[in-house]
Design a protein around this motif. Sequence first.
Motif, PDB file in Angstrom:
ATOM      1  N   ASP A 124      54.105  47.164  84.297  1.00  0.00           N
ATOM      2  CA  ASP A 124      53.599  46.623  85.504  1.00  0.00           C
ATOM      3  C   ASP A 124      51.669  45.972  85.217  1.00  0.00           C
ATOM      4  O   ASP A 124      51.632  46.634  83.981  1.00  0.00           O
ATOM      5  CB  ASP A 124      53.128  47.397  86.657  1.00  0.00           C
TER       6      ASP A 124
ATOM      7  N   GLU B 230      47.905  44.326  85.976  1.00  0.00           N
ATOM      8  CA  GLU B 230      47.184  43.557  87.479  1.00  0.00           C
ATOM      9  C   GLU B 230      47.002  42.294  87.049  1.00  0.00           C
ATOM     10  O   GLU B 230      46.763  41.556  86.252  1.00  0.00           O
ATOM     11  CB  GLU B 230      45.903  44.580  87.444  1.00  0.00           C
TER      12      GLU B 230
ATOM     13  N   LYS C 219      43.702  41.654  94.440  1.00  0.00           N
ATOM     14  CA  LYS C 219      44.611  41.921  93.623  1.00  0.00           C
ATOM     15  C   LYS C 219      45.751  42.683  93.790  1.00  0.00           C
ATOM     16  O   LYS C 219      45.974  42.819  94.909  1.00  0.00           O
ATOM     17  CB  LYS C 219      43.359  43.437  93.441  1.00  0.00           C
TER      18      LYS C 219
ATOM     19  N   THR D  44      49.637  43.468  91.795  1.00  0.00           N
ATOM     20  CA  THR D  44      50.480  43.774  90.450  1.00  0.00           C
ATOM     21  C   THR D  44      51.631  43.221  90.452  1.00  0.00           C
ATOM     22  O   THR D  44      52.582  42.759  91.018  1.00  0.00           O
ATOM     23  CB  THR D  44      50.980  45.702  91.100  1.00  0.00           C
TER      24      THR D  44
END
Length: 309
Positions: A215, A217, A296, A298
């Motif tokens: 993952d 960001e 934001k 992921t």
Amino acid sequence: MEHVSFSPLSRVAICGGTHGNEMTGVYLVREMQKQKVDQTGSVSVTTVLSNPRAVDACRRYVEKDLNRCFTAALLSSPITDSAPYDLRRAQELNAQLGPKGSQEAVDLLCDLHNTTANMGMCILMDSSDPIPLHIYKYIQSKMTSAPVRAIQLALSHPETYSLDSVGKHGFSIEVGPQPHGVLRADIFNIVKEGVDLMIDWLQKFNSGSTFEGGDVEAYCYVKSVDYPRDPTTNEITAAIHPDLQDNDFKLLRPGDPAFLSFSGETVKHEGEELYPFFVNECAYYEKKIAFHLATKVTVTIPSVSVKKE
């Protein structure tokens, strides 16, 4: 975990001066050309001063923003005597580094930009292509001199129009704050470190390293916000509020100060909680943009490696 393999990324273009007054890319490309940086191990590097006339004039562009000229329609439009220089230059760059969407295009195109906004180092990309995301992840893990963030612009327009879209894979490095027409050693060194780390990643990738997925960001563009304007004259009536100025990527909540009018009133942010970026970017006044807003997110990226021949 999903795994994707790609052909070697051996042909890389590093471009500066796409906007002629963003000085870091101009001087980094010139320095690389002076040092004759054209082959680094498995990576053959083409350095390009994208918009030489704009660089000579120290202007963003000559007649038309070059970094908006790489749509299929503009790249295939007939060039007449009255065509803007920047459009002609876009077609030259497409012939040299592309053609866009073809097998002949460079494997990776990295375009260097500066912003007057306090954004640190950002990797801007148009999609969830795992290659730029892996390079971002690698730069972020190694970078010592500035925060590094990824921005995905995919939702903001139906077709990619920027120079980096000419490569099979591409992204822009955007670093600030730096005034246009000005060179700052700290910003120059941040970009140089980022470019060196990108080439380092490419060497490792081409030599057979597998980069594990996971993952990361990223900030995903939602919308742009204009300055408050006089309904009669269309002139702006407020500046970015001091609480928002220089606070790119700090969550902007409903009711937070966004603008301060010239008569002293605070104009508050309306709507949902989002993250501002390109706050008070000098070049966006003509585009009627005070700042962009993003969520934001992921992003899960697959592991990647080079295809075994």
